[in-house]
Write a protein that holds these residues in place. Structure first.
Motif, short mmCIF file in Angstrom:
data_model
loop_
_atom_site.label_atom_id
_atom_site.label_comp_id
_atom_site.label_asym_id
_atom_site.label_seq_id
_atom_site.Cartn_x
_atom_site.Cartn_y
_atom_site.Cartn_z
N HIS A 80 11.35 2.38 8.69
CA HIS A 80 11.11 1.37 7.75
C HIS A 80 9.68 1.16 7.38
CE1 HIS A 80 15.42 0.13 7.52
NE2 HIS A 80 15.25 -0.27 8.74
N GLY A 81 9.34 1.59 8.11
CA GLY A 81 7.44 1.30 7.91
C GLY A 81 7.12 -0.39 8.19
N THR A 82 6.09 -0.21 7.35
CA THR A 82 5.27 -1.32 8.46
C THR A 82 5.42 -2.57 7.20
OG1 THR A 82 2.99 -0.99 7.99
CG2 THR A 82 3.70 -0.61 10.05
N SER B 222 0.67 4.53 11.34
CA SER B 222 2.31 4.78 12.31
C SER B 222 2.75 3.51 13.03
CB SER B 222 2.47 5.90 12.98
OG SER B 222 0.75 5.79 13.93
N GLY B 223 1.66 2.32 12.54
CA GLY B 223 1.53 1.14 12.55
C GLY B 223 0.30 0.99 13.46
N TRP B 224 0.08 -0.14 14.13
CA TRP B 224 -1.80 -1.27 14.68
C TRP B 224 -1.22 -0.78 16.15
CZ3 TRP B 224 -4.98 -1.72 10.90
CH2 TRP B 224 -4.68 -1.94 9.82
N ALA B 225 -2.54 -1.28 16.98
CA ALA B 225 -2.24 -1.15 18.23
C ALA B 225 -3.43 -2.03 18.50
CB ALA B 225 -3.02 0.07 18.99
N TYR B 226 -3.53 -2.97 19.57
CA TYR B 226 -4.23 -4.25 20.42
C TYR B 226 -5.40 -2.89 20.41
CZ TYR B 226 -1.01 -7.86 19.39
OH TYR B 226 -0.05 -8.97 19.08
N ALA B 227 -7.09 -3.99 20.42
CA ALA B 227 -8.06 -3.48 21.19
C ALA B 227 -8.92 -4.23 20.77
CB ALA B 227 -8.66 -2.27 20.62
N SER C 34 1.56 0.90 4.14
CA SER C 34 1.37 2.34 3.75
C SER C 34 0.69 2.51 2.13
CB SER C 34 2.53 3.20 4.09
OG SER C 34 3.52 2.63 4.28
N SER C 35 1.41 1.04 1.51
CA SER C 35 0.51 1.40 0.18
C SER C 35 -0.52 1.27 -0.50
CB SER C 35 1.44 0.69 -0.52
OG SER C 35 1.87 -0.71 0.16
N THR C 36 -1.08 0.32 1.33
CA THR C 36 -2.54 -0.14 0.47
C THR C 36 -3.84 0.23 1.31
OG1 THR C 36 -1.63 -1.92 0.63
CG2 THR C 36 -4.00 -2.91 0.42
N ILE C 37 -2.78 0.77 2.37
CA ILE C 37 -4.33 1.67 3.31
C ILE C 37 -3.59 2.98 3.36
CG2 ILE C 37 -3.12 1.29 5.47
CD1 ILE C 37 -6.27 1.05 7.24
N LYS C 38 -5.21 3.96 3.15
CA LYS C 38 -4.61 5.64 3.39
C LYS C 38 -5.47 5.89 3.61
CE LYS C 38 -1.75 4.47 -0.44
NZ LYS C 38 -0.18 4.65 -0.25
N ARG C 39 -4.77 7.31 4.48
CA ARG C 39 -5.92 8.36 4.84
C ARG C 39 -5.36 10.03 4.64
NH1 ARG C 39 -6.75 8.92 11.54
NH2 ARG C 39 -8.36 11.01 11.32
#
Length: 222
Positions: free
Chosen positions: A36-38, A118-123, A107-112
């Motif tokens: 469904h997307g983020t 595909s998602g976000w990861a902790y760092a 995905s409608s706000t952040i583009k590349r």
């Protein structure tokens, strides 16, 4: 709590309006971000045709730092993407217990160019979460440093070689079979507890778990 939803029936017609001290219930969120997307909220016109997991969304009822709802800082990095042309680190404030993924850019706000979010990861959190994906149920209980956008390269179908197209179809078919097998297994477990379905009508069972983040599981009943 368990609910039954008819095939193609709007699920919001049966899901409850929840209450939680110090928070305002905002609605429901799809847990499967791959499908469904983020940050995808269950809409008033959405219908289910298969098993789904949805998660309760909460807003702090009072964001005044002098009140009892604690506020925490979340830093996130675009990782090669851009938000309105800006790249790098951004930050936002979340109330204790708020869902992290729901507040992050979609995905409608952040583009590349050439990629899809595909998602976000902790760092750089200093915990064993580093390198793991941010899940739909994850909430804040302290400052989070930092989250990094994850990207999947998009290859235009027209540029794929016959061999690549064949591999893509195989991968898609394999993923589809895995989902069907999982759904079938879950359906068997659900039916053993809930009984048979209404004759001739496809229905889905909704299992709700009360708590800070309420998880509802819809399971297809044959």
């Amino acid at each position: 709590m368990q609910y039954t939803v008819g095939e193609n029936q709007n699920v919001l017609s049966v899901l409850p309006q929840l209450k939680r001290d110090g928070y305002t219930f905002r609605g429901w969120h799809y847990a499967d971000t791959k499908a469904h997307g983020t940050n995808t909220t269950v809409g008033k016109d959405d219908v289910f045709t298969a098993d789904e997991h949805v998660v309760a969304l909460w807003d702090a009822a009072d964001v005044d730092p002098n009140m009892n709802v604690a506020q925490y800082t979340v830093v996130y990095n675009t990782n090669g993407g851009n938000i309105d042309g800006e790249t790098g680190d951004f930050s936002l404030q979340l109330g204790k217990g708020e869902t992290i993924l729901d507040k992050l850019p979609t995905s409608s706000t952040i583009k590349r160019d050439g990629y899809k979010l595909s998602g976000w990861a902790y760092a750089e959190t200093g915990t064993d979460k580093d390198g793991t994906a941010v899940k739909a149920t994850d909430t804040v209980s302290g400052d989070v440093y930092k989250l990094v956008a994850q990207w999947t390269k998009v290859v235009p179908a027209a540029t794929l070689t016959p061999a690549q197209k064949s591999e893509a179809k195989k991968a898609e078919a394999k993923q589809s079979e895995a989902k069907k097998a999982a759904a079938k297994q879950n359906t068997g477990a659900t039916l053993s507890k809930t009984g048979s379905a209404v004759a001739g009508v496809a229905v889905f069972a909704v299992v709700a778990l009360a708590g800070a983040a309420v998880v509802l599981q819809l399971r297809k009943r044959a």
